[in-house]
Design a protein around this motif. Structure first.
Motif, PDB file in Angstrom:
ATOM      1  N   ASP A 123       0.660  -0.937   0.338  1.00 50.99           N
ATOM      2  CA  ASP A 123      -0.090  -0.066   0.052  1.00 50.99           C
ATOM      3  C   ASP A 123       0.591   1.096  -0.013  1.00 50.99           C
ATOM      4  O   ASP A 123       1.903   1.016   0.765  1.00 50.99           O
ATOM      5  N   GLY A 124       0.697   2.607  -0.984  1.00 56.75           N
ATOM      6  CA  GLY A 124       0.859   3.422  -0.970  1.00 56.75           C
ATOM      7  C   GLY A 124       0.831   3.929  -1.796  1.00 56.75           C
ATOM      8  O   GLY A 124      -0.599   4.746  -2.736  1.00 56.75           O
ATOM      9  N   LYS A 125       1.263   5.970  -1.568  1.00 55.26           N
ATOM     10  CA  LYS A 125      -0.160   6.571  -2.364  1.00 55.26           C
ATOM     11  C   LYS A 125       1.434   8.109  -2.530  1.00 55.26           C
ATOM     12  O   LYS A 125       2.289   7.749  -2.149  1.00 55.26           O
ATOM     13  N   VAL A 126       1.382   9.261  -3.186  1.00 56.05           N
ATOM     14  CA  VAL A 126       1.882   9.916  -3.791  1.00 56.05           C
ATOM     15  C   VAL A 126       1.647  11.273  -3.154  1.00 56.05           C
ATOM     16  O   VAL A 126       0.141  11.874  -3.472  1.00 56.05           O
ATOM     17  N   ASP A 127       3.106  11.622  -2.494  1.00 53.45           N
ATOM     18  CA  ASP A 127       2.496  13.332  -1.995  1.00 53.45           C
ATOM     19  C   ASP A 127       2.503  14.614  -3.614  1.00 53.45           C
ATOM     20  O   ASP A 127       2.681  14.300  -5.065  1.00 53.45           O
ATOM     21  N   ARG A 155      14.016   5.082   4.763  1.00 52.63           N
ATOM     22  CA  ARG A 155      13.142   4.402   5.324  1.00 52.63           C
ATOM     23  C   ARG A 155      12.643   5.431   6.101  1.00 52.63           C
ATOM     24  O   ARG A 155      13.146   6.540   7.039  1.00 52.63           O
ATOM     25  N   LEU A 156      11.172   5.955   6.493  1.00 54.53           N
ATOM     26  CA  LEU A 156      10.778   6.683   7.253  1.00 54.53           C
ATOM     27  C   LEU A 156      10.120   6.314   8.512  1.00 54.53           C
ATOM     28  O   LEU A 156      11.000   7.672   9.646  1.00 54.53           O
ATOM     29  N   ASP A 157      10.133   5.324   8.942  1.00 55.44           N
ATOM     30  CA  ASP A 157       9.938   4.795  10.614  1.00 55.44           C
ATOM     31  C   ASP A 157       9.756   2.777  10.543  1.00 55.44           C
ATOM     32  O   ASP A 157       9.906   2.924   9.015  1.00 55.44           O
ATOM     33  N   ALA A 158       9.527   2.470  11.498  1.00 54.48           N
ATOM     34  CA  ALA A 158       9.818   0.851  11.572  1.00 54.48           C
ATOM     35  C   ALA A 158       8.359   1.036  12.758  1.00 54.48           C
ATOM     36  O   ALA A 158       7.940   1.578  13.212  1.00 54.48           O
ATOM     37  N   GLY A 159       8.425  -0.166  12.823  1.00 53.31           N
ATOM     38  CA  GLY A 159       7.776  -0.891  14.243  1.00 53.31           C
ATOM     39  C   GLY A 159       6.877  -1.377  13.620  1.00 53.31           C
ATOM     40  O   GLY A 159       5.482  -1.229  14.333  1.00 53.31           O
ATOM     41  N   ILE A 160       5.972  -1.628  12.520  1.00 51.21           N
ATOM     42  CA  ILE A 160       5.070  -2.319  11.717  1.00 51.21           C
ATOM     43  C   ILE A 160       4.615  -2.964  11.226  1.00 51.21           C
ATOM     44  O   ILE A 160       5.826  -3.788  11.175  1.00 51.21           O
ATOM     45  N   HIS A 161       4.137  -3.796  11.469  1.00 53.68           N
ATOM     46  CA  HIS A 161       3.413  -5.549  11.303  1.00 53.68           C
ATOM     47  C   HIS A 161       3.196  -5.109   9.756  1.00 53.68           C
ATOM     48  O   HIS A 161       3.591  -5.940   9.125  1.00 53.68           O
ATOM     49  N   PHE A 162       1.877  -4.647   9.869  1.00 52.43           N
ATOM     50  CA  PHE A 162       0.787  -5.091   8.587  1.00 52.43           C
ATOM     51  C   PHE A 162       0.131  -3.047   7.878  1.00 52.43           C
ATOM     52  O   PHE A 162       0.100  -2.982   8.161  1.00 52.43           O
ATOM     53  N   SER A 163       1.497  -2.681   7.299  1.00 52.55           N
ATOM     54  CA  SER A 163       0.657  -1.553   6.558  1.00 52.55           C
ATOM     55  C   SER A 163       0.031  -1.501   5.994  1.00 52.55           C
ATOM     56  O   SER A 163      -0.280  -2.050   4.886  1.00 52.55           O
ATOM     57  N   ASN A 164      -1.107   0.157   5.861  1.00 49.98           N
ATOM     58  CA  ASN A 164      -1.745   0.024   5.196  1.00 49.98           C
ATOM     59  C   ASN A 164      -2.428   1.838   4.836  1.00 49.98           C
ATOM     60  O   ASN A 164      -1.260   1.854   6.242  1.00 49.98           O
ATOM     61  N   SER A 165      -3.396   1.962   4.801  1.00 50.05           N
ATOM     62  CA  SER A 165      -3.967   3.121   4.393  1.00 50.05           C
ATOM     63  C   SER A 165      -3.217   4.436   4.272  1.00 50.05           C
ATOM     64  O   SER A 165      -4.196   5.674   5.081  1.00 50.05           O
ATOM     65  N   PRO A 166      -1.991   4.299   3.470  1.00 51.48           N
ATOM     66  CA  PRO A 166      -1.437   6.115   3.771  1.00 51.48           C
ATOM     67  C   PRO A 166      -2.398   6.893   2.688  1.00 51.48           C
ATOM     68  O   PRO A 166      -2.879   6.700   1.867  1.00 51.48           O
ATOM     69  N   LYS A 183      -0.784  18.444   6.086  1.00 53.54           N
ATOM     70  CA  LYS A 183       0.194  18.158   7.278  1.00 53.54           C
ATOM     71  C   LYS A 183       0.179  17.168   8.001  1.00 53.54           C
ATOM     72  O   LYS A 183       0.741  17.644   9.238  1.00 53.54           O
ATOM     73  N   THR A 184      -1.230  16.747   7.807  1.00 52.16           N
ATOM     74  CA  THR A 184      -1.208  15.521   8.655  1.00 52.16           C
ATOM     75  C   THR A 184      -0.997  14.267   7.636  1.00 52.16           C
ATOM     76  O   THR A 184      -1.757  14.406   6.782  1.00 52.16           O
ATOM     77  N   PHE A 185      -0.408  13.034   7.403  1.00 57.05           N
ATOM     78  CA  PHE A 185       0.195  11.989   6.860  1.00 57.05           C
ATOM     79  C   PHE A 185      -0.560  10.283   7.849  1.00 57.05           C
ATOM     80  O   PHE A 185      -0.905  10.142   9.307  1.00 57.05           O
ATOM     81  N   TYR A 186      -1.726   9.942   7.581  1.00 60.47           N
ATOM     82  CA  TYR A 186      -2.486   8.925   8.280  1.00 60.47           C
ATOM     83  C   TYR A 186      -2.073   7.568   7.371  1.00 60.47           C
ATOM     84  O   TYR A 186      -1.504   7.608   6.092  1.00 60.47           O
ATOM     85  N   PHE A 187      -1.120   7.044   8.602  1.00 64.62           N
ATOM     86  CA  PHE A 187      -1.053   4.805   8.027  1.00 64.62           C
ATOM     87  C   PHE A 187      -1.416   4.088   9.696  1.00 64.62           C
ATOM     88  O   PHE A 187      -1.049   4.459  10.241  1.00 64.62           O
ATOM     89  N   SER A 188      -1.571   2.978   8.645  1.00 66.19           N
ATOM     90  CA  SER A 188      -2.412   2.055   9.368  1.00 66.19           C
ATOM     91  C   SER A 188      -1.025   1.525  10.007  1.00 66.19           C
ATOM     92  O   SER A 188      -0.395   0.456   8.872  1.00 66.19           O
ATOM     93  N   ASP A 189      -1.700   0.770  11.037  1.00 70.74           N
ATOM     94  CA  ASP A 189      -1.028  -0.904  11.516  1.00 70.74           C
ATOM     95  C   ASP A 189      -2.113  -1.708  11.803  1.00 70.74           C
ATOM     96  O   ASP A 189      -2.856  -1.742  12.485  1.00 70.74           O
ATOM     97  N   SER A 190      -2.255  -2.423  10.372  1.00 74.78           N
ATOM     98  CA  SER A 190      -3.809  -3.233  10.951  1.00 74.78           C
ATOM     99  C   SER A 190      -3.338  -4.259  11.450  1.00 74.78           C
ATOM    100  O   SER A 190      -4.463  -4.729  12.155  1.00 74.78           O
TER     101      SER A 190
END
Length: 289
Positions: free
Chosen positions: A100-104, A138-149, A156-163
């Motif tokens: 899962d990914g998106k573009v700014d 790499r911007l962040d770590a510690g994610i199990h299953f990434s989703n929702s970017p 100003k706010t970025f959303y990102f899920s660990d499902s």
């Protein structure tokens, strides 16, 4: 409001819907089926491209092609011929897999990383950024299953899920540098009976997310309050995208069979559209590289 099952190819694992205003098509992937589908909702015409392995993400690229992630890494994809160009390989076996990914608005591709340890999930994943010069950071770590970017309308706010932990996080986002900071919980979908999967943000700043296993599409306000929850015909909803000429139709991908013993459902794996919501989305940005 009306929910319609569309006459489009069904998927083992439908994901990553992306409206292409230039072509008037919705591109979406079948991850487990290793395919990219392009569906014209006006004519019903469909093109299908076969991928060499599991595909997990698709975004558009300036100039008319796309960027996709396979188990082998990040590739450019010609949407007419299916030709692939590997631009950033992952080792074999990979330490994580992209998902899962998106573009700014500056044309940077932010991509989630999920654990490669599917049998016993561990927080091996994270968040990555592909810049137009093809540098991966790499911007962040510690994610199990990434989703929702996705981003708030002002970016100003970025959303990102660990499902795996049923939680969507919010970050501060620096549009000048593409950096994230100050990760904090935004919403949890536990009360809706499922996990946060694919998501988008509309013009008013509502965060729309597919609640996988919960059979719902949820819309949350920027303060985290639930605006509305829409019941879908199947439980395994996977992602959402606004599309159509006025960006007022919400397309929803679904998954045919889950991995945790979920019962088979009629209509699972189909592509749906919700009309008459009264909300409008925004065109997704294209990768600048």
């Amino acid at each position: 409001m009306k929910i319609t099952k569309l006459p489009a190819p069904e998927c083992k694992g439908g994901e990553s819907p992306m409206w292409d205003a230039e072509r008037g098509e919705l591109h979406y992937i079948d991850n487990a089926g290793s395919k990219v589908h392009s569906f014209n909702p006006d004519t019903g015409a469909t093109r299908t491209l076969e991928m060499p392995s599991v595909i997990t993400t698709l975004v558009l690229r300036r100039g008319g092609s796309a960027v996709v992630t396979l188990r082998s890494g990040i590739h450019f994809l010609d949407l007419d011929t299916g030709a692939l160009e590997l631009i950033d390989p992952l080792p074999d076996p990979p330490p994580y897999v992209y998902n899962d990914g998106k573009v700014d608005s500056r044309g940077r591709f932010l991509i989630g990383g999920s654990t490669a340890n599917f049998a016993a999930p561990t927080p091996d994943g994270g968040l990555f950024r592909l810049d137009p010069d093809r540098t991966v950071t790499r911007l962040d770590a510690g994610i199990h299953f990434s989703n929702s970017p996705c981003w708030s309308p002002d970016e100003k706010t970025f959303y990102f899920s660990d499902s795996w932990v049923d939680t969507t996080f919010a970050y501060d986002y620096d549009i000048e540098t593409g950096a994230v900071s100050n990760r904090r919980p935004f919403v949890t979908t536990r009360a809706l009976g499922g996990l946060p999967d694919g998501a988008t943000v509309d013009v008013d700043g509502l965060f729309w997310v597919a609640v996988y296993q919960g059979g719902k599409i949820a819309a949350y306000r920027p303060d985290g309050a639930l605006e509305r929850a829409i019941d879908m015909p199947v439980k395994l909803v996977s992602s959402v995208a606004f599309g159509g000429p006025d960006l007022d139709r919400l397309f929803v991908t679904t998954i045919a069979h889950g991995t945790q013993g979920e019962p088979a459902e009629d209509g699972a794996g189909a592509l749906y559209v919700i009309d008459g919501l009264g909300f409008r989305g925004r065109l997704e940005h294209r990768f600048a590289g």
